[in-house]
Scaffold this active site. Structure first.
Site, PDB file in Angstrom:
ATOM      1  N   CYS A 112       0.823  -1.212   0.000  1.00 22.71           N
ATOM      2  CA  CYS A 112       0.000   0.000   0.000  1.00 22.71           C
ATOM      3  C   CYS A 112       0.864   1.272   0.000  1.00 22.71           C
ATOM      4  CB  CYS A 112      -1.001  -0.048   1.158  1.00 22.71           C
ATOM      5  SG  CYS A 112      -2.428   1.014   0.862  1.00 22.71           S
ATOM      6  N   HIS A 213      -3.154  -5.049   0.635  1.00 21.24           N
ATOM      7  CA  HIS A 213      -2.671  -5.398   1.974  1.00 21.24           C
ATOM      8  C   HIS A 213      -2.676  -6.918   2.149  1.00 21.24           C
ATOM      9  CE1 HIS A 213      -2.274  -1.610   4.327  1.00 21.24           C
ATOM     10  NE2 HIS A 213      -3.110  -1.130   3.414  1.00 21.24           N
ATOM     11  N   GLU A 215      -1.140  -8.723   4.214  1.00 17.78           N
ATOM     12  CA  GLU A 215      -1.107  -9.146   5.630  1.00 17.78           C
ATOM     13  C   GLU A 215      -2.517  -9.295   6.205  1.00 17.78           C
ATOM     14  OE1 GLU A 215      -0.762  -6.072   4.708  1.00 17.78           O
ATOM     15  OE2 GLU A 215      -1.781  -4.801   6.183  1.00 17.78           O
TER      16      GLU A 215
END
Ligand code: MN
Length: 238
Positions: A112, A213, A215
């Site tokens: 990001c 993202h 994660e």
């Protein structure tokens, strides 16, 4: 050797028993993704850019996290009205972190804002508000852990190798994006509206930068594969 993975902190002012206090934060999603991949997470606070070489001596790989917008002056632009949450101390530190990590050939995963920092650090520019340019909204905070739009990945890219696929759905929590890629970089993934969703540096198989993202997508093994690849590269280098 278990690789140590530096995670760039996001400074936030939070109400504590001391009153409003600046904390250097990293979400548990980054920490957990690094641990699941077999790495030891080490959060790097925003410090002076001169501290970057010593801080990078302490880690084997680097994750660049999300956050606010990069100050447009860093890429020679005037701010658009939609640009916000600029943190100049964080920008200065993160830009130095990227330049030094790339100079060392360190494995890097940028997510990001992290991808935007990579592009600006090495001479590229940003679209300051995607909806104003393509008409498509890329902020879907309520569905942060699931795919909300498709991306098409360049088959010859490192990213395609890491993901094991060329078409997938990703989450989307951004309003800026890469405009002109930095010299020596190329876009390797796109959304349907043409927004650049990943870039790579020619000749550098150790840097993956994505606009989403990974994660947060804990239920999507191909996304966690980006962290596994980072840790494997760090282990091989060590
Ligand atoms: Mn997107």
């Amino acid at each position: 050797m278990t690789p140590r993975v530096g995670i760039s902190a996001q400074p936030r002012t939070v109400e504590t028993v001391l009153g409003p206090t600046l904390l250097h934060t990293a979400s548990r999603f980054y920490v957990d993704s690094v641990r699941r991949a077999g790495g030891i997470p080490l959060v790097l606070p925003v410090s002076a850019p001169d501290d970057v070489p010593a801080l990078l001596d302490a880690v084997d790989a680097l994750v660049l996290t999300g956050g606010g917008d990069v100050a447009p002056a860093a890429y020679g632009a005037e701010p658009w009205p939609e640009t916000g949450f600029v943190d100049e101390a964080r920008d200065a530190f993160d830009l130095a972190l990227v330049r030094e990590a790339v100079r060392r050939g360190m494995p890097v995963l940028a997510t990001c804002r992290g991808m935007q920092v990579v592009n600006v650090a090495l001479g590229g520019s940003l679209v300051q508000h995607v909806p104003a340019v393509t008409g498509a909204e890329h902020r879907h905070y309520d569905r942060y852990d699931e795919g909300v739009h498709p991306v098409r990945v360049e088959p010859s890219s490192e990213l395609a190798a890491a993901l094991g696929r060329c078409e997938l759905e990703v989450n989307s929590l951004h309003h800026q994006a890469v405009d002109v890629p930095a010299p020596g970089f190329r876009p390797v993934a796109w959304a349907d509206d043409g927004t650049v969703e990943a870039i790579e540096q020619e000749g550098n198989g150790r840097l993956v930068a994505v606009q989403w993202h990974p994660e947060l997508m804990e239920r999507h093994p191909e996304q966690q594969g980006l962290f596994r690849r980072l840790v494997l590269q760090a282990a091989a280098a060590g």
